[in-house]
Design a protein around this motif. Structure first.
Motif, PDB file in Angstrom:
ATOM      1  N   SER A   1       0.830  -1.210   0.000  1.00 23.48           N
ATOM      2  CA  SER A   1       0.000   0.000   0.000  1.00 23.48           C
ATOM      3  C   SER A   1       0.862   1.256   0.000  1.00 23.48           C
ATOM      4  CB  SER A   1      -0.966   0.000   1.187  1.00 23.48           C
ATOM      5  OG  SER A   1      -0.265   0.092   2.403  1.00 23.48           O
ATOM      6  N   VAL A   2       2.049   1.176   0.569  1.00 24.20           N
ATOM      7  CA  VAL A   2       2.965   2.312   0.543  1.00 24.20           C
ATOM      8  C   VAL A   2       3.575   2.464  -0.842  1.00 24.20           C
ATOM      9  CG1 VAL A   2       5.188   3.146   1.417  1.00 24.20           C
ATOM     10  CG2 VAL A   2       3.479   2.272   2.999  1.00 24.20           C
ATOM     11  N   LEU A   3       4.043   1.359  -1.405  1.00 24.33           N
ATOM     12  CA  LEU A   3       4.787   1.412  -2.659  1.00 24.33           C
ATOM     13  C   LEU A   3       3.911   1.613  -3.893  1.00 24.33           C
ATOM     14  CD1 LEU A   3       7.441  -1.356  -2.000  1.00 24.33           C
ATOM     15  CD2 LEU A   3       7.680   1.119  -1.786  1.00 24.33           C
ATOM     16  N   ILE A   4       2.615   1.442  -3.761  1.00 23.85           N
ATOM     17  CA  ILE A   4       1.735   1.597  -4.911  1.00 23.85           C
ATOM     18  C   ILE A   4       1.643   3.057  -5.361  1.00 23.85           C
ATOM     19  CG2 ILE A   4      -0.451   1.916  -3.692  1.00 23.85           C
ATOM     20  CD1 ILE A   4      -1.644  -0.088  -5.733  1.00 23.85           C
ATOM     21  N   ASP A   5       1.914   3.983  -4.467  1.00 28.20           N
ATOM     22  CA  ASP A   5       1.798   5.396  -4.800  1.00 28.20           C
ATOM     23  C   ASP A   5       3.080   5.919  -5.443  1.00 28.20           C
ATOM     24  OD1 ASP A   5       2.187   8.403  -4.006  1.00 28.20           O
ATOM     25  OD2 ASP A   5       0.019   8.008  -3.976  1.00 28.20           O
ATOM     26  N   PRO A   6       3.005   6.495  -6.629  1.00 25.64           N
ATOM     27  CA  PRO A   6       4.213   6.968  -7.318  1.00 25.64           C
ATOM     28  C   PRO A   6       4.923   8.105  -6.585  1.00 25.64           C
ATOM     29  CG  PRO A   6       2.249   7.590  -8.546  1.00 25.64           C
ATOM     30  CD  PRO A   6       1.800   6.689  -7.441  1.00 25.64           C
ATOM     31  N   ASN A   7       4.179   8.956  -5.876  1.00 26.91           N
ATOM     32  CA  ASN A   7       4.823  10.043  -5.132  1.00 26.91           C
ATOM     33  C   ASN A   7       5.663   9.498  -3.980  1.00 26.91           C
ATOM     34  OD1 ASN A   7       3.823  12.352  -6.577  1.00 26.91           O
ATOM     35  ND2 ASN A   7       1.828  11.901  -5.694  1.00 26.91           N
ATOM     36  N   ARG A   8       5.159   8.471  -3.309  1.00 27.39           N
ATOM     37  CA  ARG A   8       5.935   7.877  -2.211  1.00 27.39           C
ATOM     38  C   ARG A   8       7.165   7.159  -2.752  1.00 27.39           C
ATOM     39  NH1 ARG A   8       0.572   7.483   0.470  1.00 27.39           N
ATOM     40  NH2 ARG A   8       0.114   5.515  -0.537  1.00 27.39           N
ATOM     41  N   ARG A   9       7.026   6.502  -3.893  1.00 30.16           N
ATOM     42  CA  ARG A   9       8.212   5.865  -4.496  1.00 30.16           C
ATOM     43  C   ARG A   9       9.245   6.923  -4.878  1.00 30.16           C
ATOM     44  NH1 ARG A   9       4.247   3.020  -7.438  1.00 30.16           N
ATOM     45  NH2 ARG A   9       4.918   4.064  -9.344  1.00 30.16           N
ATOM     46  N   ALA A  10       8.784   8.052  -5.405  1.00 30.69           N
ATOM     47  CA  ALA A  10       9.709   9.136  -5.763  1.00 30.69           C
ATOM     48  C   ALA A  10      10.403   9.683  -4.520  1.00 30.69           C
ATOM     49  CB  ALA A  10       8.958  10.243  -6.496  1.00 30.69           C
ATOM     50  N   MET A  11       9.677   9.796  -3.422  1.00 31.50           N
ATOM     51  CA  MET A  11      10.288  10.254  -2.174  1.00 31.50           C
ATOM     52  C   MET A  11      11.355   9.279  -1.708  1.00 31.50           C
ATOM     53  SD  MET A  11       7.160  11.721   0.071  1.00 31.50           S
ATOM     54  CE  MET A  11       6.242  13.140  -0.497  1.00 31.50           C
ATOM     55  N   LEU A  12      11.046   7.995  -1.775  1.00 30.80           N
ATOM     56  CA  LEU A  12      12.037   6.995  -1.375  1.00 30.80           C
ATOM     57  C   LEU A  12      13.275   7.065  -2.265  1.00 30.80           C
ATOM     58  CD1 LEU A  12       9.732   3.956  -0.545  1.00 30.80           C
ATOM     59  CD2 LEU A  12      11.035   5.349   1.064  1.00 30.80           C
ATOM     60  N   ASP A  13      13.083   7.299  -3.553  1.00 34.43           N
ATOM     61  CA  ASP A  13      14.227   7.443  -4.464  1.00 34.43           C
ATOM     62  C   ASP A  13      15.114   8.611  -4.043  1.00 34.43           C
ATOM     63  OD1 ASP A  13      13.496   5.273  -6.020  1.00 34.43           O
ATOM     64  OD2 ASP A  13      12.521   6.498  -7.562  1.00 34.43           O
ATOM     65  N   LEU A  14      14.497   9.731  -3.700  1.00 40.13           N
ATOM     66  CA  LEU A  14      15.272  10.894  -3.267  1.00 40.13           C
ATOM     67  C   LEU A  14      15.958  10.638  -1.922  1.00 40.13           C
ATOM     68  CD1 LEU A  14      12.802  13.745  -4.280  1.00 40.13           C
ATOM     69  CD2 LEU A  14      15.052  13.278  -5.286  1.00 40.13           C
ATOM     70  N   LEU A  15      15.242  10.004  -1.012  1.00 46.81           N
ATOM     71  CA  LEU A  15      15.811   9.736   0.313  1.00 46.81           C
ATOM     72  C   LEU A  15      16.895   8.663   0.258  1.00 46.81           C
ATOM     73  CD1 LEU A  15      12.565   9.940   2.447  1.00 46.81           C
ATOM     74  CD2 LEU A  15      14.411  11.631   2.307  1.00 46.81           C
ATOM     75  N   ARG A  16      16.892   7.867  -0.772  1.00 48.24           N
ATOM     76  CA  ARG A  16      17.959   6.877  -0.954  1.00 48.24           C
ATOM     77  C   ARG A  16      19.292   7.591  -1.168  1.00 48.24           C
ATOM     78  NH1 ARG A  16      16.627   4.016  -5.815  1.00 48.24           N
ATOM     79  NH2 ARG A  16      17.850   5.635  -6.808  1.00 48.24           N
ATOM     80  N   GLU A  17      19.247   8.740  -1.813  1.00 44.68           N
ATOM     81  CA  GLU A  17      20.465   9.509  -2.073  1.00 44.68           C
ATOM     82  C   GLU A  17      21.034  10.127  -0.804  1.00 44.68           C
ATOM     83  OE1 GLU A  17      19.232  12.412  -4.906  1.00 44.68           O
ATOM     84  OE2 GLU A  17      18.843  10.924  -6.473  1.00 44.68           O
ATOM     85  N   ARG A  18      20.131  10.715   0.023  1.00 47.07           N
ATOM     86  CA  ARG A  18      20.560  11.364   1.267  1.00 47.07           C
ATOM     87  C   ARG A  18      19.322  11.811   2.046  1.00 47.07           C
ATOM     88  NH1 ARG A  18      19.776  16.788   0.896  1.00 47.07           N
ATOM     89  NH2 ARG A  18      19.708  17.688  -1.195  1.00 47.07           N
TER      90      ARG A  18
END
Length: 104
Positions: free
Chosen positions: A7-24
């Protein structure tokens, strides 16, 4: 693995946030700027990520800084492992076939 992960990963905005937070780690304002979302929408998505354990938050003076927490992703990785092995076995078989096939 819990359904909350999906349910968390289904949302594209949350996936984009995780991508950004993966960097720093990032502040809410940085995420707003990067994702072109409103501050309330960004905060709502961050609350879902925090409540599900995907991110941690710490206060730095007046700012809240969010960082990724790898634990839920480790659970997802463990769930995907058997499928990854299946895929890898097929790729290995294809590689072997290609290696043993002579060119005309």
């Amino acid at each position: 693995m819990s359904d909350a992960i999906w349910s968390v990963l289904i949302d594209p905005n949350r996936r984009a946030m995780l991508d950004l937070l993966r960097e720093r780690p990032r502040t809410v304002g940085e995420l707003v700027d990067e994702l072109d979302l409103t501050q309330p929408a960004t905060s709502k998505h961050l609350r879902v990520l925090r409540d599900s354990g995907f991110v941690r938050v710490h206060k730095d003076a007046q700012r809240r800084v969010y960082a990724i927490d790898p634990a839920p992703l480790a659970a997802l990785d463990a769930w995907l492992a058997p499928y990854r092995r299946l895929w890898n076995d097929r790729l290995d078989a294809l590689g072997h076939h290609l290696d043993t096939t002579k060119e005309p």
